[in-house]
Write a protein that holds these residues in place. Structure first.
Motif, PDB file in Angstrom:
ATOM      1  N   ARG A 112       0.814  -1.215   0.000  1.00 39.36           N
ATOM      2  CA  ARG A 112       0.000   0.000   0.000  1.00 39.36           C
ATOM      3  C   ARG A 112       0.849   1.268   0.000  1.00 39.36           C
ATOM      4  O   ARG A 112       0.332   2.379  -0.045  1.00 39.36           O
ATOM      5  N   GLY A 113       2.169   1.104   0.068  1.00 38.43           N
ATOM      6  CA  GLY A 113       3.046   2.257  -0.006  1.00 38.43           C
ATOM      7  C   GLY A 113       3.656   2.669   1.309  1.00 38.43           C
ATOM      8  O   GLY A 113       4.330   3.709   1.382  1.00 38.43           O
ATOM      9  N   GLU A 114       3.456   1.885   2.374  1.00 39.78           N
ATOM     10  CA  GLU A 114       4.033   2.247   3.667  1.00 39.78           C
ATOM     11  C   GLU A 114       5.549   2.034   3.656  1.00 39.78           C
ATOM     12  O   GLU A 114       6.068   1.152   2.965  1.00 39.78           O
ATOM     13  N   ASP A 115       6.250   2.833   4.435  1.00 38.94           N
ATOM     14  CA  ASP A 115       7.684   2.663   4.619  1.00 38.94           C
ATOM     15  C   ASP A 115       7.955   1.312   5.287  1.00 38.94           C
ATOM     16  O   ASP A 115       7.278   0.933   6.252  1.00 38.94           O
ATOM     17  N   PHE A 116       8.937   0.560   4.766  1.00 33.08           N
ATOM     18  CA  PHE A 116       9.196  -0.803   5.244  1.00 33.08           C
ATOM     19  C   PHE A 116       9.484  -0.816   6.743  1.00 33.08           C
ATOM     20  O   PHE A 116       8.888  -1.585   7.501  1.00 33.08           O
ATOM     21  N   ASP A 117      10.429   0.017   7.183  1.00 29.64           N
ATOM     22  CA  ASP A 117      10.833   0.024   8.584  1.00 29.64           C
ATOM     23  C   ASP A 117       9.673   0.422   9.486  1.00 29.64           C
ATOM     24  O   ASP A 117       9.402  -0.210  10.513  1.00 29.64           O
ATOM     25  N   ALA A 118       8.939   1.478   9.092  1.00 25.97           N
ATOM     26  CA  ALA A 118       7.811   1.933   9.903  1.00 25.97           C
ATOM     27  C   ALA A 118       6.710   0.883   9.950  1.00 25.97           C
ATOM     28  O   ALA A 118       6.079   0.665  10.989  1.00 25.97           O
ATOM     29  N   ALA A 119       6.495   0.192   8.827  1.00 24.83           N
ATOM     30  CA  ALA A 119       5.459  -0.837   8.784  1.00 24.83           C
ATOM     31  C   ALA A 119       5.800  -2.002   9.712  1.00 24.83           C
ATOM     32  O   ALA A 119       4.934  -2.534  10.412  1.00 24.83           O
ATOM     33  N   GLU A 120       7.074  -2.393   9.731  1.00 20.85           N
ATOM     34  CA  GLU A 120       7.464  -3.492  10.611  1.00 20.85           C
ATOM     35  C   GLU A 120       7.313  -3.092  12.074  1.00 20.85           C
ATOM     36  O   GLU A 120       6.824  -3.879  12.898  1.00 20.85           O
ATOM     37  N   ASP A 121       7.698  -1.862  12.414  1.00 21.39           N
ATOM     38  CA  ASP A 121       7.531  -1.390  13.787  1.00 21.39           C
ATOM     39  C   ASP A 121       6.060  -1.363  14.188  1.00 21.39           C
ATOM     40  O   ASP A 121       5.688  -1.765  15.308  1.00 21.39           O
ATOM     41  N   ALA A 122       5.213  -0.893  13.279  1.00 18.96           N
ATOM     42  CA  ALA A 122       3.779  -0.828  13.573  1.00 18.96           C
ATOM     43  C   ALA A 122       3.203  -2.222  13.765  1.00 18.96           C
ATOM     44  O   ALA A 122       2.356  -2.456  14.639  1.00 18.96           O
ATOM     45  N   LEU A 123       3.665  -3.172  12.963  1.00 21.65           N
ATOM     46  CA  LEU A 123       3.166  -4.537  13.090  1.00 21.65           C
ATOM     47  C   LEU A 123       3.609  -5.151  14.410  1.00 21.65           C
ATOM     48  O   LEU A 123       2.840  -5.890  15.052  1.00 21.65           O
ATOM     49  N   GLN A 124       4.828  -4.864  14.843  1.00 27.91           N
ATOM     50  CA  GLN A 124       5.279  -5.368  16.135  1.00 27.91           C
ATOM     51  C   GLN A 124       4.406  -4.823  17.267  1.00 27.91           C
ATOM     52  O   GLN A 124       4.064  -5.551  18.206  1.00 27.91           O
TER      53      GLN A 124
END
Length: 407
Positions: free
Chosen positions: A28-40
């Motif tokens: 969807r266009g999210e930043d990889f690092d930010a997306a992983e942090d949000a998922l955690q």
């Protein structure tokens, strides 16, 4: 992987779910690092909520909560409103997108802007679900070093478009590393690697992709016989071949044949096709004594020929070839092959293990016992070290393994 309370303690299910959620966010266009942090953060919330209120759709729940975390992090009212609308829509991709998500994430992790080592590390972290410590152990580096490597990889892809897929050769290598990690006991990773390889063969007509899938299947077919009832390693020559999965073997052979059918003198078989051919010859033998070693040696000749400096670039191949030489031309010939390798890889436990096998093949059990003991001292895997110690004890007791073939 986070320890999720019952009824969500199924680590295999979570390992399959997490990369798909992450892939959906990145898609969807999210930043990889930010997306992983949000998922955690979403997983931590799941620890608190799910035991009493399990969701009907875990993937949509995690996606929704992770999206909320991303929205909050931006601290922008306009962005928050747009993301909350998407959040409450509870994204539910169709079957095709769900099936492609992990493969999409795999290619993202093999982004061309990343160094090969970073591509592998990031893939094992995001797609394979391994912890930083597990990846560090696989690469024999300190955990802090691997954490820095993964952190650099995330910073490299931060803010970059993830629409350029990585090189297929890198993707294949990474897939095989995920598969190999599964054979250390993480069977869920083995199955996941095979699943991804199947998807890859549908997405590309490259013969090497089919060669990799065939190799995985032909090796995986022997998995039920690799350990005894006490969890100890059983070597190929002593495995109960009646426990091998004949359907997987047949499928692997069919896929390999289809890959090899399109090869020409101008485009010879690649590494995975050759390794699959060697595995197929082992699987085809009704017993260890009936193994077609001359054919295996011919394939090993092709394999080592792929590298300009095989001793340094592909030591596993040259050691495998030394074993084949020993079975075809005699133990002494195989040992001479290992002598040529001593200066470069003579400090590795596999070099000593191959020497031990060849000594045993030549009926020199005392020399075999000494080499097995040297290999055990250098082995880093506990199960393998224990196996080598048992082999050394067996040889000291004068109990032969292979039928001798004096050189």
């Amino acid at each position: 992987m986070l320890d999720v309370p019952a009824p969500w303690r199924d680590e295999g299910a979570l390992r399959a779910l997490v990369p798909r959620v992450l892939a959906g966010l990145v898609r969807r266009g999210e930043d990889f690092d930010a997306a992983e942090d949000a998922l955690q953060e979403a997983l931590l919330e799941a620890l608190r909520v799910w035991p009493e209120h399990p969701p009907r759709d875990p993937r949509a729940w995690l996606t929704t909560v992770a999206t909320r975390r991303l929205v909050d992090a931006r601290r922008s009212e306009a962005a928050r409103n747009r993301r909350e609308q998407a959040m409450y829509a509870a994204p539910r991709p169709d079957g095709t997108e769900a099936g492609d998500d992990t493969l999409f994430l795999l290619f993202c992790c093999c982004h061309p802007d990343l160094a090969p080592a970073s591509q592998v590390a990031l893939t094992l972290r995001a797609v394979g679900g391994l912890s930083t410590r597990e990846i560090a152990e696989a690469f024999y580096v300190p955990e802090a070093t691997m954490a820095q490597r993964i952190g650099r990889a995330k910073r490299t892809v931060r803010g970059r478009s993830l629409d350029r897929p990585g090189d297929l050769a890198v993707v294949l290598r990474v897939l095989y590393l995920v598969y190999a990690a599964g054979h250390t006991g993480r069977v869920d990773l083995t199955a996941e690697a095979i699943r991804l390889a199947r998807q890859l063969t549908l997405a590309t007509g490259e013969p090497e992709a089919r060669g990799l899938l065939a190799l995985m299947l032909l090796n995986h077919a022997r998995l039920p016989a690799r350990l005894d009832g006490e969890g100890r390693i059983v070597t190929l020559d002593r495995q109960d071949r009646g426990r091998w999965d004949t359907r997987e073997i047949a499928e692997g052979v069919r896929i390999l044949q289809s890959a090899l059918a399109g090869q020409t003198a101008q485009r010879p078989p690649g590494r995975y096709q050759i390794e699959a051919a060697i595995a197929a010859l082992h699987d085809d033998a009704a017993s260890a004594e009936e193994t077609d070693w001359p054919q295996i040696l011919a394939w090993y000749d092709d394999l080592v020929g792929l590298s300009g400096d095989p001793v340094r670039q592909d030591p596993a191949a040259v050691l495998g070839r030394a074993v084949a030489v020993g079975h075809v031309l005699g133990a002494a010939a195989g040992l001479r092959e290992t002598d040529r390798l001593r200066a470069v890889i003579g400090d590795r436990h596999r070099w000593y293990a191959v020497r031990a096998h060849l000594h045993e093949l030549g009926a020199d059990l005392p020399a075999a016992a000494g080499a097995y003991a040297e290999a055990a001292q250098r082995a880093t895997n506990v199960a393998e070290r224990d196996h080598l110690i048992r082999q050394a004890a067996r040889c000291r007791a004068g109990v032969p393994g292979w039928r001798s073939r004096p050189g």
